[in-house]
Design a protein around this motif. Sequence first.
Motif, PDB file in Angstrom:
ATOM      1  N   GLY A  63       0.596  -0.961   0.036  1.00 25.10           N
ATOM      2  CA  GLY A  63      -0.092   0.367   0.144  1.00 25.10           C
ATOM      3  C   GLY A  63       0.285   1.459  -0.185  1.00 25.10           C
ATOM      4  N   LYS A  64       2.045   1.530  -0.521  1.00 25.49           N
ATOM      5  CA  LYS A  64       3.080   1.926  -0.177  1.00 25.49           C
ATOM      6  C   LYS A  64       2.379   3.138  -1.819  1.00 25.49           C
ATOM      7  CE  LYS A  64       5.384   1.635   3.281  1.00 25.49           C
ATOM      8  NZ  LYS A  64       7.203   1.121   2.991  1.00 25.49           N
ATOM      9  N   LYS A  65       2.888   4.542  -1.947  1.00 18.27           N
ATOM     10  CA  LYS A  65       2.809   5.204  -3.250  1.00 18.27           C
ATOM     11  C   LYS A  65       3.359   5.309  -4.531  1.00 18.27           C
ATOM     12  CE  LYS A  65       0.547   8.027  -5.476  1.00 18.27           C
ATOM     13  NZ  LYS A  65      -1.120   7.907  -5.577  1.00 18.27           N
ATOM     14  N   VAL A  66       2.490   4.678  -5.076  1.00 21.65           N
ATOM     15  CA  VAL A  66       3.620   4.119  -6.593  1.00 21.65           C
ATOM     16  C   VAL A  66       3.057   5.496  -7.321  1.00 21.65           C
ATOM     17  CG1 VAL A  66       3.921   2.870  -8.329  1.00 21.65           C
ATOM     18  CG2 VAL A  66       3.779   1.761  -5.810  1.00 21.65           C
ATOM     19  N   MET A  67       4.382   6.038  -8.205  1.00 18.17           N
ATOM     20  CA  MET A  67       3.682   6.637  -9.393  1.00 18.17           C
ATOM     21  C   MET A  67       4.150   6.307 -10.385  1.00 18.17           C
ATOM     22  SD  MET A  67       4.073  10.847  -7.375  1.00 18.17           S
ATOM     23  CE  MET A  67       2.948  12.075  -8.285  1.00 18.17           C
ATOM     24  N   ILE A  68       3.765   6.462 -11.690  1.00 14.94           N
ATOM     25  CA  ILE A  68       4.687   5.373 -13.150  1.00 14.94           C
ATOM     26  C   ILE A  68       4.278   6.962 -14.444  1.00 14.94           C
ATOM     27  CG2 ILE A  68       3.766   4.459 -15.104  1.00 14.94           C
ATOM     28  CD1 ILE A  68       3.636   1.906 -12.847  1.00 14.94           C
ATOM     29  N   VAL A  69       5.486   7.210 -15.101  1.00 16.55           N
ATOM     30  CA  VAL A  69       5.869   7.693 -15.946  1.00 16.55           C
ATOM     31  C   VAL A  69       6.228   7.249 -17.284  1.00 16.55           C
ATOM     32  CG1 VAL A  69       6.776  10.249 -16.623  1.00 16.55           C
ATOM     33  CG2 VAL A  69       6.722   9.455 -13.843  1.00 16.55           C
ATOM     34  N   PRO A  70       4.732   7.267 -18.137  1.00 15.88           N
ATOM     35  CA  PRO A  70       5.302   5.845 -19.114  1.00 15.88           C
ATOM     36  C   PRO A  70       6.277   6.696 -20.090  1.00 15.88           C
ATOM     37  CG  PRO A  70       3.401   6.429 -18.900  1.00 15.88           C
ATOM     38  CD  PRO A  70       3.675   7.427 -18.041  1.00 15.88           C
TER      39      PRO A  70
ATOM     40  N   ASP B 143       9.925  19.359 -15.100  1.00 15.73           N
ATOM     41  CA  ASP B 143       9.164  20.011 -13.795  1.00 15.73           C
ATOM     42  C   ASP B 143       7.519  19.666 -13.681  1.00 15.73           C
ATOM     43  OD1 ASP B 143      10.638  21.623 -14.115  1.00 15.73           O
ATOM     44  OD2 ASP B 143       9.955  23.225 -16.000  1.00 15.73           O
ATOM     45  N   GLU B 144       6.692  18.541 -14.441  1.00 13.99           N
ATOM     46  CA  GLU B 144       5.478  18.712 -14.283  1.00 13.99           C
ATOM     47  C   GLU B 144       5.425  17.274 -13.339  1.00 13.99           C
ATOM     48  OE1 GLU B 144       2.114  16.493 -16.234  1.00 13.99           O
ATOM     49  OE2 GLU B 144       3.458  17.252 -17.347  1.00 13.99           O
ATOM     50  N   ILE B 145       6.948  16.442 -13.733  1.00 15.04           N
ATOM     51  CA  ILE B 145       6.842  15.271 -12.462  1.00 15.04           C
ATOM     52  C   ILE B 145       7.612  15.871 -11.199  1.00 15.04           C
ATOM     53  CG2 ILE B 145       8.002  13.437 -11.974  1.00 15.04           C
ATOM     54  CD1 ILE B 145       9.317  13.016 -14.722  1.00 15.04           C
ATOM     55  N   VAL B 146       8.117  16.600 -10.480  1.00 15.01           N
ATOM     56  CA  VAL B 146       8.608  17.439  -9.826  1.00 15.01           C
ATOM     57  C   VAL B 146       7.178  17.790  -9.103  1.00 15.01           C
ATOM     58  CG1 VAL B 146       9.959  18.787  -8.330  1.00 15.01           C
ATOM     59  CG2 VAL B 146      11.012  17.223 -10.351  1.00 15.01           C
ATOM     60  N   LEU B 147       6.891  18.670 -10.049  1.00 21.99           N
ATOM     61  CA  LEU B 147       5.322  19.183  -9.287  1.00 21.99           C
ATOM     62  C   LEU B 147       4.508  18.348  -8.622  1.00 21.99           C
ATOM     63  CD1 LEU B 147       4.736  22.348  -8.777  1.00 21.99           C
ATOM     64  CD2 LEU B 147       3.424  21.875 -10.913  1.00 21.99           C
ATOM     65  N   ARG B 148       3.701  16.663  -9.354  1.00 21.98           N
ATOM     66  CA  ARG B 148       3.615  15.796  -8.851  1.00 21.98           C
ATOM     67  C   ARG B 148       3.636  15.512  -7.571  1.00 21.98           C
ATOM     68  NH1 ARG B 148       0.049  13.923 -13.120  1.00 21.98           N
ATOM     69  NH2 ARG B 148      -0.570  12.295 -11.603  1.00 21.98           N
ATOM     70  N   VAL B 149       5.341  15.093  -7.508  1.00 22.08           N
ATOM     71  CA  VAL B 149       6.001  14.497  -6.185  1.00 22.08           C
ATOM     72  C   VAL B 149       5.705  15.680  -5.255  1.00 22.08           C
ATOM     73  CG1 VAL B 149       8.004  13.687  -4.862  1.00 22.08           C
ATOM     74  CG2 VAL B 149       7.598  13.322  -8.056  1.00 22.08           C
ATOM     75  N   LEU B 150       5.811  16.783  -5.415  1.00 20.64           N
ATOM     76  CA  LEU B 150       5.645  17.708  -4.610  1.00 20.64           C
ATOM     77  C   LEU B 150       4.518  17.377  -3.700  1.00 20.64           C
ATOM     78  CD1 LEU B 150       7.547  20.637  -5.976  1.00 20.64           C
ATOM     79  CD2 LEU B 150       8.888  19.119  -4.030  1.00 20.64           C
TER      80      LEU B 150
ATOM     81  N   GLU C  34       1.907  15.319  -3.926  1.00 26.22           N
ATOM     82  CA  GLU C  34       2.279  14.264  -3.417  1.00 26.22           C
ATOM     83  C   GLU C  34       2.199  13.728  -1.368  1.00 26.22           C
ATOM     84  OE1 GLU C  34       1.083  10.198  -2.552  1.00 26.22           O
ATOM     85  OE2 GLU C  34       0.054  11.739  -4.028  1.00 26.22           O
ATOM     86  N   LEU C  35       4.014  14.417  -1.561  1.00 28.01           N
ATOM     87  CA  LEU C  35       4.510  14.557  -0.111  1.00 28.01           C
ATOM     88  C   LEU C  35       4.445  15.461   0.318  1.00 28.01           C
ATOM     89  CD1 LEU C  35       7.388  11.718  -1.324  1.00 28.01           C
ATOM     90  CD2 LEU C  35       5.047  11.502  -0.896  1.00 28.01           C
ATOM     91  N   GLY C  36       3.781  16.600   0.106  1.00 27.40           N
ATOM     92  CA  GLY C  36       3.563  17.958   1.334  1.00 27.40           C
ATOM     93  C   GLY C  36       3.161  17.517   2.045  1.00 27.40           C
ATOM     94  N   ASP C  37       3.035  19.098   2.213  1.00 32.80           N
ATOM     95  CA  ASP C  37       2.006  19.202   4.099  1.00 32.80           C
ATOM     96  C   ASP C  37       1.026  19.279   4.337  1.00 32.80           C
ATOM     97  OD1 ASP C  37       1.622  21.435   2.662  1.00 32.80           O
ATOM     98  OD2 ASP C  37       2.929  22.464   4.979  1.00 32.80           O
ATOM     99  N   HIS C  38       0.097  19.097   2.552  1.00 34.02           N
ATOM    100  CA  HIS C  38      -1.275  19.168   2.381  1.00 34.02           C
ATOM    101  C   HIS C  38      -2.067  20.802   3.139  1.00 34.02           C
ATOM    102  CE1 HIS C  38      -0.456  14.831   1.397  1.00 34.02           C
ATOM    103  NE2 HIS C  38      -0.125  15.078   0.741  1.00 34.02           N
ATOM    104  N   SER C  39      -1.333  21.308   3.321  1.00 31.23           N
ATOM    105  CA  SER C  39      -1.610  22.733   4.276  1.00 31.23           C
ATOM    106  C   SER C  39      -3.331  23.061   3.592  1.00 31.23           C
ATOM    107  CB  SER C  39      -1.021  23.496   4.412  1.00 31.23           C
ATOM    108  OG  SER C  39      -0.251  23.675   3.237  1.00 31.23           O
ATOM    109  N   LEU C  40      -3.352  23.345   2.067  1.00 40.79           N
ATOM    110  CA  LEU C  40      -4.332  23.445   1.907  1.00 40.79           C
ATOM    111  C   LEU C  40      -5.059  22.410   1.233  1.00 40.79           C
ATOM    112  CD1 LEU C  40      -2.988  26.436  -0.289  1.00 40.79           C
ATOM    113  CD2 LEU C  40      -4.512  26.509   1.466  1.00 40.79           C
TER     114      LEU C  40
END
Length: 543
Positions: A150-157, A199-206, A208-214
Amino acid sequence: MENNQKFDSGDFISEEKAAASPVHPTLWIQEAKGTVLSGKTIVIGVTGSIAAVETVKLARELIRYGATVYAVMTDAARQIIHEDALHYATGNPVMTKLTGRVEHVEFFGSKGAADLFLIAPATANTISKIAAGIDDTPVTTFATTAIGEGKKVMIVPAMHESMYRHPKVLENLKTLESWGIDIIGPRVEEGIAKIAGNDEIVLRVLRELGDHSLSGKTVFVTSGSTAESIDPIRLLTNRASGKTGDALAKEAYIRGAEVYLFHRGKSSWGHLPHFHDIHTESVQEMIEAVTEKIALADIPLSGKNILISAAAISDYTVEAADSKIKSGERELTIKLKPTKKLIEEACYTDPNIFIVGFKAETDVSYQELINSAASKIDAGIADVVVANDVKEKGMGTNENDVYVVTKDYLINHDLKTVVPISGNKEKIAAELFDLICVEADSDAPQVFIDLEIRTTEPDDETERTDHEETNHDETDHEEPVLNMLEDTIDDHILNEEIDNSDSSSTLLAPSDAPISSNSDASGSKKTLRRKPAQMRGRIFKRN
């Protein structure tokens, strides 16, 4: 370059820091762009696509945001990029086969150290194997373990377009999405399903793993300039570049918000989930687009939705000519007329929205700048105002000096309550949202008072009797209602609506009904909604 500095991919590192650090030199850049990923461990799975050459830059960009990065490779990937390149990029040894350490469990087992498995690039072969539960490479074994735990997985085809269009590949991608796996990209160009940009990949990772404050909130950002047509060719506009607004929209996205960006340009992030890129040209177009989206936005379970009015919105418009104004005239007079104020219109649409205004001035003292910003809060049309003198920095520059004014300044009249922020616009956006998240969530809950104003006496005895009976029935509630009014409403707020009439007035209990301003055919009755000043401070009179 001075001898006491080292330069590495855009980052200056002091000689002292380099000498004192026992870690791999790559990690000297860690947190160079922020700390969103600090304490997070990311494993990048690299498979046999030519796009594997992009993973060196990807790994280093994740490190700049604070992440600890490892890489695991397939044999096919090693034919395209050497593991030493990824060792350098991550600062950690690269896993090319599974050993007695059972690395897949070490990172993604029940006590695994990793927070995210990012497969970039992911070939059609690897995608299909993961969907089928086949793990015959280090990357697919890592994927099976992470998904099972159940760990987070992201795939970039990344593959040729003909392979990407294969029905089974598309079906497998949908299967992976149904398991909660995020699919990033691809970009279909030149007959190739290209890997998404870093840039897009990093933005999606940020995000996903950010603080979700908003998370759960909607953030509306206006950016750049508006343009008023003079004729089909010429425009009335200003120098605003939109860099600040873009940085704010990006930061809101990273923090988990549903983001709407309104501007004249086109964002490279407009295709991302939860990011809405809306093109507007004139002031009126921007007002209509913003108020429409505000009206349709979901109400957050806690806190408030947020409007950040960072655009340099024109104060004037012009009646455009239908055809080009002929050149060669010695003089030309253009008649300007004032435009509506976007933040006022936003207030009318959703009085509960948290508004961040911007105030740009030139050639004023610091005190005058702060007072000018504070006047927006005092007028009830903003909760926080960002002020700056744009003569030296601001419009079109990458860095800025701004001063954040809050309600504390109105209460204490102390310049120490003003928050200065300096640096690049990404840094300003991050620090501004740190403040906004606190202010928006701590702001008092929304309360309204309904005022029923009669401009004439009842015409007949029946109506008078009904009215008196209604007042009699509400006698038990009269005292608490009046007490609440005394506690929360300034007298002038009531007077501004009542003094100009000869009417009697009836105060009704607080209501959650929408704002209304209604009268019957004879104009004898009007119901107004007002927010108590001490609860919110956003009381203003519409002309």
